[in-house]
Structures are given as C-alpha cells and as structure tokens.
Design a protein around this motif. Structure first.
Motif, short mmCIF file in Angstrom:
data_model
loop_
_atom_site.label_atom_id
_atom_site.label_comp_id
_atom_site.label_asym_id
_atom_site.label_seq_id
_atom_site.Cartn_x
_atom_site.Cartn_y
_atom_site.Cartn_z
N LYS A 109 88.54 68.70 43.65
CA LYS A 109 89.97 68.76 43.91
C LYS A 109 90.28 67.91 45.14
O LYS A 109 89.64 68.03 46.18
CB LYS A 109 90.40 70.21 44.17
CG LYS A 109 91.87 70.36 44.45
CD LYS A 109 92.21 71.82 44.70
CE LYS A 109 93.69 71.93 45.05
NZ LYS A 109 93.92 72.01 46.47
N GLY A 110 91.27 67.06 45.01
CA GLY A 110 91.70 66.25 46.15
C GLY A 110 92.76 66.97 46.96
O GLY A 110 93.23 68.05 46.60
N MET A 111 93.12 66.39 48.10
CA MET A 111 94.21 66.95 48.91
C MET A 111 94.99 65.80 49.51
O MET A 111 94.44 64.71 49.72
CB MET A 111 93.69 67.88 49.99
CG MET A 111 92.97 67.21 51.14
SD MET A 111 92.45 68.33 52.44
CE MET A 111 91.05 69.13 51.71
N ASP A 112 96.27 66.03 49.79
CA ASP A 112 97.06 64.95 50.37
C ASP A 112 96.73 64.80 51.86
O ASP A 112 96.07 65.64 52.47
CB ASP A 112 98.56 65.14 50.13
CG ASP A 112 99.16 66.32 50.88
OD1 ASP A 112 98.59 66.74 51.90
OD2 ASP A 112 100.22 66.79 50.46
N GLY A 113 97.18 63.70 52.43
CA GLY A 113 96.85 63.37 53.81
C GLY A 113 97.32 64.40 54.81
O GLY A 113 96.59 64.74 55.75
N ASP A 114 98.54 64.91 54.65
CA ASP A 114 99.07 65.91 55.59
C ASP A 114 98.21 67.17 55.61
O ASP A 114 97.89 67.70 56.67
CB ASP A 114 100.52 66.28 55.24
CG ASP A 114 101.49 65.16 55.56
OD1 ASP A 114 101.17 64.32 56.44
OD2 ASP A 114 102.57 65.11 54.93
N GLU A 115 97.83 67.63 54.43
CA GLU A 115 96.97 68.82 54.34
C GLU A 115 95.63 68.57 55.03
O GLU A 115 95.13 69.40 55.79
CB GLU A 115 96.75 69.21 52.88
CG GLU A 115 95.89 70.44 52.68
CD GLU A 115 95.64 70.76 51.22
OE1 GLU A 115 94.80 71.65 50.99
OE2 GLU A 115 96.25 70.14 50.33
N PHE A 116 95.05 67.40 54.78
CA PHE A 116 93.77 67.05 55.40
C PHE A 116 93.87 67.06 56.92
O PHE A 116 93.06 67.68 57.60
CB PHE A 116 93.31 65.67 54.91
CG PHE A 116 92.11 65.16 55.66
CD1 PHE A 116 90.84 65.61 55.35
CD2 PHE A 116 92.26 64.22 56.67
CE1 PHE A 116 89.74 65.15 56.04
CE2 PHE A 116 91.16 63.74 57.36
CZ PHE A 116 89.90 64.21 57.04
#
Length: 91
Positions: free
Chosen positions: A74-81
């Motif tokens: 599962k990927g995550m967006d930049g802000d979440e990272f």
C-alpha cells in the motif's frame, strides 16, 4: 537535459600523473582510459564518483519501491509520509 560524453585518453598519457589528476578534478564526466583503441578503465574525481554513486543508490531505492507497489504494497501520499516522519523523528 543532455549528459556530456566521457573523455577518452590512451593509456600512454597516464605517465603525466599531475596532468591526469588535474583533468580528473576539472572534468564533469568520467575519463575512459583506452589501450589499443579499446576501453580498459575509467577515472573520475571523488566528487563525481560520490555524485554518480548517490544517483545509483537513489535509483535502486526507487526501483525497490516500485517493485513493492507492484507486488501489492500500500502506498501513501506525501503529506501522510512527512507527518509520520515528523511524529517519529521530530522536526
């Protein structure tokens, strides 16, 4: 963006080490050393080596991430990272 071609020097020019070292320091590209017209070795400054090695490492990490996503990670967006990293390591 175009990359300059490597410089090519015949092996017999390596006798002038001071000149070769200067050429390595000033060259933005690797220097290919040839013998009998065929490539035998590559010389470059430490700075250029470190830059190229960092690019190779970054590309390997990117490819590893792509492979993980292709296998179902599962990927995550930049802000979440960045929020997770700030919470874990602080600012």
């Amino acid at each position: 963006m175009t990359q300059a071609l490597p410089k090519v020097l015949p092996v017999n020019e390596l006798k002038n080490t001071a000149n070769i070292m200067k050429t390595c320091q000033e060259s933005p590209v690797p220097i290919v050393i040839t013998r009998n017209g065929y490539g035998e070795a590559v010389m470059m400054s430490i700075a250029l080596f470190e830059e190229l090695f960092a690019k190779v490492q970054a590309a390997a990490l990117i490819n590893e991430g792509i492979e993980e996503i292709e296998k179902g990670a599962k990927g995550m967006d930049g802000d979440e990272f960045f929020n997770r990293m700030n919470k874990k390591y602080g600012k």
